[in-house]
Scaffold this active site. Structure first.
Site, PDB file in Angstrom:
ATOM      1  CB  SER A 125     -19.638  30.415  14.571  1.00 41.54           C
ATOM      2  OG  SER A 125     -19.405  29.031  14.678  1.00 41.54           O
ATOM      3  CG  HIS A 131     -30.350  40.570  22.940  1.00 44.96           C
ATOM      4  ND1 HIS A 131     -29.999  39.252  23.157  1.00 44.96           N
ATOM      5  CD2 HIS A 131     -29.178  41.259  22.871  1.00 44.96           C
ATOM      6  CE1 HIS A 131     -28.685  39.171  23.221  1.00 44.96           C
ATOM      7  NE2 HIS A 131     -28.158  40.356  23.055  1.00 44.96           N
ATOM      8  CG  ASN A 163     -12.297  20.441  17.451  1.00 36.80           C
ATOM      9  OD1 ASN A 163     -11.447  20.203  16.608  1.00 36.80           O
ATOM     10  ND2 ASN A 163     -12.855  21.639  17.564  1.00 36.80           N
ATOM     11  CB  THR A 205     -13.410  26.119  20.839  1.00 36.32           C
ATOM     12  OG1 THR A 205     -14.565  26.338  20.008  1.00 36.32           O
ATOM     13  CG2 THR A 205     -13.824  26.233  22.290  1.00 36.32           C
ATOM     14  CG  ASP A 227     -18.433  43.510  22.439  1.00 35.15           C
ATOM     15  OD1 ASP A 227     -19.489  43.757  23.042  1.00 35.15           O
ATOM     16  OD2 ASP A 227     -17.320  43.922  22.830  1.00 35.15           O
ATOM     17  CE  LYS A 249     -24.648  24.213  22.727  1.00 40.25           C
ATOM     18  NZ  LYS A 249     -23.394  24.929  22.422  1.00 40.25           N
TER      19      LYS A 249
END
Length: 510
Positions: free
Chosen positions: A400, A102, A270, A231, A136, A143
């Site tokens: 990313s 999308h 990590n 992360t 957003d 994946k």
């Protein structure tokens, strides 16, 4: 597990070698690790994601037809290719799932694990779709994975496997800056992303935006500062925001301050390492750190960096670490009393076998799918606050996105405006000093006029993203009287549905 695999390697040398059977056995062993906490009748990962989706769909504004569209996976690529190892030909299997287009490109990591299978990749790509929407980030979910144990292969062999898999992605149009952009995941990192980027560039030499075909690269190859810790930092920001909510404080009977908060972290890769570092730096006590073989526990707090150095210098294990109790049954530390529990390892770590034993007041899902649907209900009934994976571990895809945007702009963040900002601040500061009659020291001046570096801009962007997404989730949860996972997913579904409605559904109506 490594020693058992080594034994099987030796045993296999006495008969015709079957790498496929060994890979299957390794996968079964790895799956056993993720099933210790679950009952046999609990749903597998993909079904669990679908169950959470169905629960949230009831609270969304989307039509039944749109919900079917959002829930379904758009495309899946399954490939096999030969690689030579020790004079034998080994067939390697890899997957790439594009759950939703999308928004393009699709976005999601590539993992190297003997536990990789099609269902896992589909489940993770669905989570990526919802994760990107809830924070957003203008991507669809993707994946990928290759069914190998990277510890069993040399660096040269891993490079051949990575490059060959990238070739398959190029040939099938499953990679490209505007199509599908991989990133690191379990078993991969900047090295593998560099191989992917170089392979793509060689097959697409005219693509001026080729560096944006993959994120999580080394800085020398177009990576962005702050990606490595993103992360873990996002996990910290998310927990900090939820602790500030009065209703969460009341439910936890907690002050709302990070300082003095006790934290147990499962997984010291990590994500777990950086989450522990940021919690510790802001005053939290890291009382337990759980790894696959043992756990380290100290109710007065563990020095994260000392433990990391010890593990590095002692064969990758916590054993023998002098400043903590070493627990031989690591899963038991999940049940330790603490304010915050951060599962940052694998999926299905809290199931019906241990959910009723969890004493943490808040569970922050830094891993994907660490809590099963049935365990989720038990934890909430017992009063625990759960911050869901699609929200809490979105820091990686946020940064990313920043790296992808940097690669498309061909410009380092801060390069155009850093010095201009500093000169503007210096002029304003000189004016204030003159009016106040109190000149500052040189150190004070440098601190006040300092222009933002790239990693500071990245941190700022990530913090703002997490603050907004956490508050949107809270507002929906309070307005509809639902849990945070359902609220985050409902928000995600509504955003995807709005995107689909705005673009129109081609060829779906007569």
């Amino acid at each position: 597990m490594a020693s058992l695999l080594a034994y099987q390697l030796r045993a296999a040398s006495r008969k015709p070698f079957n790498y496929g059977a060994l890979a299957l056995r390794a996968r079964q062993l790895s799956t056993d690790i993720t099933n210790k906490a679950t009952e046999d009748d609990e749903p597998k990962f993909l079904r669990a994601v679908e169950m959470f989706f169905d629960r949230a769909a009831k609270h969304s504004n989307a039509s039944e037809e749109t919900l079917k569209h959002i829930k379904s996976t758009d495309s899946v690529l399954s490939v096999t290719f030969p690689v030579e190892k020790d004079g034998k030909t080994v067939m390697i299997r890899g997957y790439r799932s594009q759950h939703s287009r999308h928004r393009l490109p699709c976005k999601g990591g590539i993992r190297f694990s003997s536990a990789v299978d099609l269902q896992e990749v589909e489940a993770l790509s669905a989570l990526m779709t919802y994760k990107c929407a809830v924070v957003d980030v203008p991507f669809g979910g993707g994946k990928g994975g290759i069914m190998i144990d990277p510890k069993e292969w040399t660096e040269a062999e891993l490079e051949r496997i990575t490059r060959r898999f990238t070739l398959e992605l190029c040939q099938k149009n499953f990679i490209g800056p505007g199509v599908d952009v991989p990133a690191p995941d379990v078993g991969t990192g900047p090295r593998e992303m560099g191989w992917i980027a170089d392979t793509y560039r060689n097959f697409n030499p005219q693509d001026v935006n080729g560096a944006a075909c993959v994120t999580g690269k080394a800085l020398s190859l177009g990576g962005v500062r702050g990606r490595t810790e993103a992360t873990g930092l996002g996990v910290y920001y998310g927990v900090r925001e939820f602790l500030a909510f009065p209703e969460v404080q009341a439910r936890m009977k907690h002050s709302g301050k990070i300082d003095g908060t006790s934290v147990v972290i499962q997984g010291f890769g990590n994500v777990g390492y950086w989450a522990a570092k940021f919690f510790e730096a802001n005053g939290a006590k890291i009382t337990g750190i759980i790894e696959h073989d043992v756990a380290a526990y100290n109710k007065d707090g563990i020095n994260v960096e000392q433990l990391a150095l010890w593990r590095k210098e002692n064969g990758g294990s916590f054993r023998g670490f002098p400043d903590a109790q070493i627990i031989e049954n690591p899963m038991s530390v999940l049940e330790a009393e603490c304010d915050v529990l951060i599962p940052a390892a694998l999926e299905r770590q809290i199931g019906m076998r241990n959910a009723h034993k969890i004493r943490a007041k808040l569970i922050g899902e830094a891993a994907n799918g660490p809590v099963t649907p049935a365990a989720d209900e038990v934890l909430r009934k017992n009063g625990a606050v759960i911050i869901p994976d699609l929200l809490l571990n979105a820091g990686g895809v946020c940064v990313s996105y920043f790296e992808w945007a940097k690669n498309l702009s061909h410009l380092r963040f801060g390069r155009m405006n850093k010095r201009w900002d500093e000169r503007s601040k210096e002029q304003l500061l000189s004016l204030v000093e003159g009016n106040a009659g109190h000149p500052l020291t040189e150190v004070e001046r440098r601190q006040l006029i300092h222009g933002a570096e790239e990693h500071e801009l990245v941190y700022s962007g990530l913090e703002d993203t997490m603050i907004v997404a956490c508050n949107e989730t809270r507002q929906t949860a309070n307005a509809k009287n639902i849990d945070y996972r359902t609220a985050a997913l409902a928000n995600s579904i509504n955003k995807i549905a709005a995107s689909l409605a705005g673009s129109g559904s081609i060829f779906t109506h007569a």
